[in-house]
Structure formats: structure tokens, C-alpha cells
Scaffold this motif. Structure first.
Motif, mmCIF file in Angstrom:
data_model
loop_
_atom_site.group_PDB
_atom_site.id
_atom_site.type_symbol
_atom_site.label_atom_id
_atom_site.label_comp_id
_atom_site.label_asym_id
_atom_site.label_seq_id
_atom_site.Cartn_x
_atom_site.Cartn_y
_atom_site.Cartn_z
ATOM 1 N N UNK A 93 1.000 -1.252 -0.018
ATOM 2 C CA UNK A 93 0.099 -0.019 0.137
ATOM 3 C C UNK A 93 0.811 1.349 -0.083
ATOM 4 N N UNK A 94 0.347 2.329 -0.515
ATOM 5 C CA UNK A 94 0.890 3.772 -0.402
ATOM 6 C C UNK A 94 0.166 4.734 -0.105
ATOM 7 N N UNK A 95 0.877 5.737 0.282
ATOM 8 C CA UNK A 95 -0.011 7.230 0.512
ATOM 9 C C UNK A 95 -0.855 6.750 1.792
ATOM 10 N N UNK A 96 -2.029 7.304 1.800
ATOM 11 C CA UNK A 96 -2.956 7.090 2.823
ATOM 12 C C UNK A 96 -3.343 5.555 3.178
ATOM 13 N N UNK A 100 -3.495 1.361 6.578
ATOM 14 C CA UNK A 100 -4.486 0.109 6.423
ATOM 15 C C UNK A 100 -3.608 -1.170 6.002
ATOM 16 N N UNK A 101 -2.809 -1.072 5.190
ATOM 17 C CA UNK A 101 -1.777 -2.246 5.081
ATOM 18 C C UNK A 101 -0.948 -2.677 6.095
ATOM 19 N N UNK A 102 -0.461 -1.922 7.179
ATOM 20 C CA UNK A 102 -0.226 -2.525 8.382
ATOM 21 C C UNK A 102 -1.004 -3.284 9.105
ATOM 22 N N UNK A 148 5.579 4.171 0.475
ATOM 23 C CA UNK A 148 4.721 2.809 0.140
ATOM 24 C C UNK A 148 5.456 1.877 1.180
ATOM 25 N N UNK A 149 4.872 0.974 1.251
ATOM 26 C CA UNK A 149 5.330 -0.052 2.165
ATOM 27 C C UNK A 149 4.884 -1.515 1.734
ATOM 28 N N UNK A 150 5.683 -2.446 1.705
ATOM 29 C CA UNK A 150 5.418 -3.806 1.434
ATOM 30 C C UNK A 150 5.843 -4.752 2.684
#
Length: 218
Positions: A93-96, A100-102, A148-150
Motif C-alpha cells: 500500500x502507498x500514501x494514505x 491500512x496495509x499494516x 509506500x510499504x510492502x
């Protein structure tokens, strides 16, 4: 020579006020398109068939986790070795959508358990197209750079020397930590109540009368 207080010359005209700053979404523009630049996978060497969950700002966590949990647990044709579901999943996920990705990754770790984690952070370019509410051909394109986070979650062991690696959390460690916190809190507690005067031999009780006058002890 004219006197110093000569007033025949008109005063200079005041400078015009600067136009108000345009705020996207509040200045008559709405976002109609958002595209992200393609970026390579930050986890090279992944096996084929790895589930990749792209988390968006408007995605619902319930829908994301329902699909991901079914694939990881081998339901709904998820496949996997010996019908035990997939071995790895990647949340991106990226940005806002970073928060939510975490959240999705943490839910997966608690639902499945014993998952190795590898996290990668980076920046990526985003192009947004904004269009005027009044219609016509008035539109603008905005280029941004967003974080961005993966997050890679794996049932199989990962390289512990890789930056961003986190080992699986065991339930026993969590229980020991909680019991240690409860014990420390209990040790810090002590019964409350008035202390007896016998514990302070040099202390004398003073009585106050009306108007705050000190009365002699009885």
C-alpha cells in the motif's frame, strides 16, 4: 521649494490583494483519476504463485482479510502444498493506505500465527488528474511522491539477516510478558488508609477552633 508637508501629490494606490490559494477538492476541483508508477517487487526470489494484496485507500479490511485468509488457509480452492493453503502473502500500500496495509498484516499474523515477516519501505510517484466541478476543459495534473510499504508474511523461514526481518511471535512469550507486567503492578500496590499516630512519636495533634484559633491538646 515646496514645503515638506505638501499634500497635493495623491498617495500611492494600495497594492492588490494576492489571490487566495487554490485547494484541491475545495476550490472547485475533484479528483477523477489516480495512477501509480510501476515499481519492481522489493522481495526478489519469491516463488511463483505468491498472493499479492494491493491495499487501496478505499479498500475494506473485511473484504481484504476474507480473501487473504481463505487463500492462506486453503479454502475456496486456495491450493498450496498438500492442500494447506498458500505459504506466502504480500501486502502492499502507498500514501494514505499505508496504515491500512499494516493493519491487514497484523491481523494476518494473529489469525494464522508463526509467520515470518519482512518489511520494505520506499517512495513511489503518483499522478493525479483533477477536473473542475463546472465542467468544460479545465483540468490539472498533479505529480506527487508518496511513501509506500510492502510486507511479506511467510510460513517458511526467511533470512534473519535481511533488513526489515521480524521473527514469529510466540504465544508463550506474550503470556510471560503479560504475567510479568501484572506482577510488577501488584508489587507496586500497597494498602491505603490512615496511618496511626503511634507510628509518629514526635508528632502532636493540633485542633483548630472557631476562626482558625489553635486549641490546646486535650
Amino acid at each position: 521649494m515646496l514645503p515638506l508637508n505638501h499634500t497635493d501629490t495623491p498617495p500611492p494606490a494600495p497594492l492588490p490583494a494576492p489571490p487566495p490559494a487554490l485547494k484541491l477538492g475545495q476550490g472547485g476541483f475533484k479528483k477523477v483519476c489516480r495512477t501509480e508508477e510501476d515499481s519492481p517487487c522489493p522481495f526478489p526470489g519469491l516463488a511463483s504463485g505468491v498472493l499479492e494484496m494491493r491495499v487501496k485507500e478505499g479498500s475494506k479490511i473485511r473484504n481484504l482479510m476474507g480473501f487473504a485468509m481463505a487463500r492462506m488457509q486453503g479454502e475456496k480452492g486456495g491450493g498450496g502444498v498438500n492442500g494447506g493453503g498458500l505459504r506466502q502473502v504480500v501486502f502492499t500500500g502507498s500514501g494514505r493506505a499505508v496504515t491500512k496495509t499494516i493493519t491487514c498484516a497484523e491481523i494476518m499474523k494473529r489469525k494464522v500465527g508463526s509467520l515470518h515477516q519482512l518489511t520494505k519501505l520506499r517512495y513511489k510517484g503518483v499522478k493525479e488528474v483533477w477536473e473542475s466541478h463546472e465542467g468544460g476543459t479545465s483540468e490539472m495534473t498533479v505529480h506527487r511522491t508518496v511513501p509506500s510499504i510492502s510486507i511479506l508474511l511467510s510460513k517458511d523461514p526467511l533470512d534473519p539477516q535481511e533488513p526489515g526481518y521480524q521473527p514469529p511471535e510466540t504465544l508463550s512469550a506474550l503470556w510471560e510478558e503479560k504475567e510479568g507486567m501484572d506482577a510488577s503492578q501488584t508489587a507496586c500496590k500497597r494498602p491505603l488508609g490512615p496511618l496511626p499516630y503511634s507510628g509518629f512519636p514526635d508528632c502532636k495533634r493540633v485542633c483548630l477552633g472557631e476562626g482558625g484559633s489553635v486549641l490546646p491538646p486535650r
